[in-house]
Design a protein around this motif. Sequence first.
Motif, PDB file in Angstrom:
ATOM      1  N   ILE A 281      52.506  16.026 -17.058  1.00  0.00           N
ATOM      2  CA  ILE A 281      52.946  17.176 -16.262  1.00  0.00           C
ATOM      3  C   ILE A 281      53.748  18.156 -17.106  1.00  0.00           C
ATOM      4  N   ASP A 282      53.705  19.425 -16.706  1.00  0.00           N
ATOM      5  CA  ASP A 282      54.402  20.490 -17.432  1.00  0.00           C
ATOM      6  C   ASP A 282      55.820  20.710 -16.920  1.00  0.00           C
ATOM      7  N   VAL A 283      55.995  20.624 -15.609  1.00  0.00           N
ATOM      8  CA  VAL A 283      57.304  20.870 -15.001  1.00  0.00           C
ATOM      9  C   VAL A 283      57.556  19.809 -13.940  1.00  0.00           C
ATOM     10  N   LEU A 284      58.759  19.291 -13.936  1.00  0.00           N
ATOM     11  CA  LEU A 284      59.188  18.312 -12.939  1.00  0.00           C
ATOM     12  C   LEU A 284      60.362  18.898 -12.173  1.00  0.00           C
ATOM     13  N   VAL A 285      60.224  18.990 -10.860  1.00  0.00           N
ATOM     14  CA  VAL A 285      61.351  19.372 -10.001  1.00  0.00           C
ATOM     15  C   VAL A 285      61.869  18.060  -9.444  1.00  0.00           C
ATOM     16  N   ASP A 286      63.059  17.661  -9.884  1.00  0.00           N
ATOM     17  CA  ASP A 286      63.532  16.317  -9.559  1.00  0.00           C
ATOM     18  C   ASP A 286      64.759  16.323  -8.663  1.00  0.00           C
ATOM     19  N   GLY A 287      64.998  15.175  -8.054  1.00  0.00           N
ATOM     20  CA  GLY A 287      66.174  14.973  -7.216  1.00  0.00           C
ATOM     21  C   GLY A 287      65.864  15.062  -5.736  1.00  0.00           C
TER      22      GLY A 287
ATOM     23  N   ARG B  15      66.698  19.818 -10.064  1.00  0.00           N
ATOM     24  CA  ARG B  15      66.524  20.475 -11.354  1.00  0.00           C
ATOM     25  C   ARG B  15      65.050  20.827 -11.560  1.00  0.00           C
ATOM     26  N   VAL B  16      64.813  21.925 -12.251  1.00  0.00           N
ATOM     27  CA  VAL B  16      63.462  22.331 -12.639  1.00  0.00           C
ATOM     28  C   VAL B  16      63.373  22.090 -14.142  1.00  0.00           C
ATOM     29  N   ILE B  17      62.679  21.019 -14.515  1.00  0.00           N
ATOM     30  CA  ILE B  17      62.691  20.529 -15.893  1.00  0.00           C
ATOM     31  C   ILE B  17      61.402  20.914 -16.620  1.00  0.00           C
ATOM     32  N   ASP B  18      61.557  21.513 -17.776  1.00  0.00           N
ATOM     33  CA  ASP B  18      60.432  21.822 -18.650  1.00  0.00           C
ATOM     34  C   ASP B  18      60.070  20.527 -19.382  1.00  0.00           C
ATOM     35  N   MET B  19      59.045  19.850 -18.894  1.00  0.00           N
ATOM     36  CA  MET B  19      58.694  18.546 -19.462  1.00  0.00           C
ATOM     37  C   MET B  19      58.101  18.662 -20.863  1.00  0.00           C
ATOM     38  N   ASN B  20      57.387  19.734 -21.137  1.00  0.00           N
ATOM     39  CA  ASN B  20      56.823  19.896 -22.484  1.00  0.00           C
ATOM     40  C   ASN B  20      57.943  20.006 -23.510  1.00  0.00           C
ATOM     41  N   ARG B  21      58.915  20.845 -23.232  1.00  0.00           N
ATOM     42  CA  ARG B  21      60.047  21.031 -24.146  1.00  0.00           C
ATOM     43  C   ARG B  21      60.905  19.762 -24.225  1.00  0.00           C
ATOM     44  N   THR B  22      61.078  19.097 -23.097  1.00  0.00           N
ATOM     45  CA  THR B  22      61.851  17.858 -23.066  1.00  0.00           C
ATOM     46  C   THR B  22      61.190  16.801 -23.939  1.00  0.00           C
ATOM     47  N   ARG B  23      59.871  16.678 -23.851  1.00  0.00           N
ATOM     48  CA  ARG B  23      59.158  15.712 -24.695  1.00  0.00           C
ATOM     49  C   ARG B  23      59.227  16.121 -26.168  1.00  0.00           C
ATOM     50  N   GLU B  24      59.112  17.415 -26.423  1.00  0.00           N
ATOM     51  CA  GLU B  24      59.118  17.932 -27.798  1.00  0.00           C
ATOM     52  C   GLU B  24      60.458  17.708 -28.493  1.00  0.00           C
ATOM     53  N   THR B  25      61.556  17.942 -27.781  1.00  0.00           N
ATOM     54  CA  THR B  25      62.890  17.871 -28.394  1.00  0.00           C
ATOM     55  C   THR B  25      63.594  16.535 -28.174  1.00  0.00           C
ATOM     56  N   GLY B  26      63.136  15.776 -27.178  1.00  0.00           N
ATOM     57  CA  GLY B  26      63.835  14.543 -26.841  1.00  0.00           C
ATOM     58  C   GLY B  26      65.105  14.784 -26.048  1.00  0.00           C
ATOM     59  N   THR B  27      65.322  16.039 -25.626  1.00  0.00           N
ATOM     60  CA  THR B  27      66.504  16.419 -24.855  1.00  0.00           C
ATOM     61  C   THR B  27      66.056  17.071 -23.554  1.00  0.00           C
ATOM     62  N   LEU B  28      66.622  16.632 -22.448  1.00  0.00           N
ATOM     63  CA  LEU B  28      66.272  17.220 -21.161  1.00  0.00           C
ATOM     64  C   LEU B  28      66.488  18.726 -21.199  1.00  0.00           C
ATOM     65  N   THR B  29      65.438  19.484 -20.885  1.00  0.00           N
ATOM     66  CA  THR B  29      65.486  20.927 -20.970  1.00  0.00           C
ATOM     67  C   THR B  29      65.089  21.537 -19.635  1.00  0.00           C
TER      68      THR B  29
ATOM     69  N   ASN C 187      48.334  24.561 -15.457  1.00  0.00           N
ATOM     70  CA  ASN C 187      49.548  23.770 -15.620  1.00  0.00           C
ATOM     71  C   ASN C 187      49.782  22.923 -14.375  1.00  0.00           C
ATOM     72  N   VAL C 188      50.588  21.880 -14.547  1.00  0.00           N
ATOM     73  CA  VAL C 188      50.848  20.920 -13.474  1.00  0.00           C
ATOM     74  C   VAL C 188      52.348  20.806 -13.248  1.00  0.00           C
ATOM     75  N   TRP C 189      52.750  21.046 -12.009  1.00  0.00           N
ATOM     76  CA  TRP C 189      54.130  20.832 -11.581  1.00  0.00           C
ATOM     77  C   TRP C 189      54.149  19.620 -10.655  1.00  0.00           C
ATOM     78  N   MET C 190      55.268  18.903 -10.644  1.00  0.00           N
ATOM     79  CA  MET C 190      55.414  17.773  -9.726  1.00  0.00           C
ATOM     80  C   MET C 190      56.810  17.781  -9.121  1.00  0.00           C
ATOM     81  N   TYR C 191      56.866  17.638  -7.807  1.00  0.00           N
ATOM     82  CA  TYR C 191      58.129  17.473  -7.085  1.00  0.00           C
ATOM     83  C   TYR C 191      58.342  15.993  -6.839  1.00  0.00           C
ATOM     84  N   THR C 192      59.585  15.546  -7.033  1.00  0.00           N
ATOM     85  CA  THR C 192      59.927  14.145  -6.810  1.00  0.00           C
ATOM     86  C   THR C 192      61.355  14.041  -6.291  1.00  0.00           C
TER      87      THR C 192
END
Length: 170
Positions: free
Chosen positions: A126-132, A152-166, A86-91
């Motif tokens: 990416i799978d997870v984005l730690v943003d801010g 925030r620690v964002i589940d990008m897979n779920r966010t893409r799947e649902t269209g809602t930030l998760t 899996n791939v995490w990214m900090y931004t």
Amino acid sequence: MRESIVDGPGIRFVIFCQGCPHRCPGCHNAETHDFSGGYDCDIDKILAAVDANPLLQGVTFSGGEPACQPAPFYALAKEIKRRGLNVWMYTGYTLEELSRLARSGPESPCRLAEDRKALRKLLNTIDVLVDGKYIEAQRDLTLRYRGSTNQRVIDMNRTRETGTLTLTEY
């Protein structure tokens, strides 16, 4: 590059990039802010190091600001995912800011506007984005995988799947 147990779950290979427009006061990696610093690292060398450690659970992109180099990070993310990691990214950007930059890309110190397509592909990989941005006044040492409460620690897979930030459960 190094292994870590604090930049995401399990044993992770962390890739630190050079150059960051945010320059957050109190940043734990301030030596990566200068865009003219650092050194070039061949993707094959990185992948060889990843392949050499069978204990890795994933790879984390950190900074500097990985979104300022979306094309090489996208190429690397594709190869890492092909290996089943899996791939995490900090931004320092928020997901909303990155999404706007990927669509319309106003000029920025890291020239995101020139690489909108690669940024969109990176965000879709990416799978997870730690943003801010890191905000020193909101520092909280009890948080997992982030330094300040605004991040925030964002589940990008779920966010893409649902269209809602998760957010993830971390």
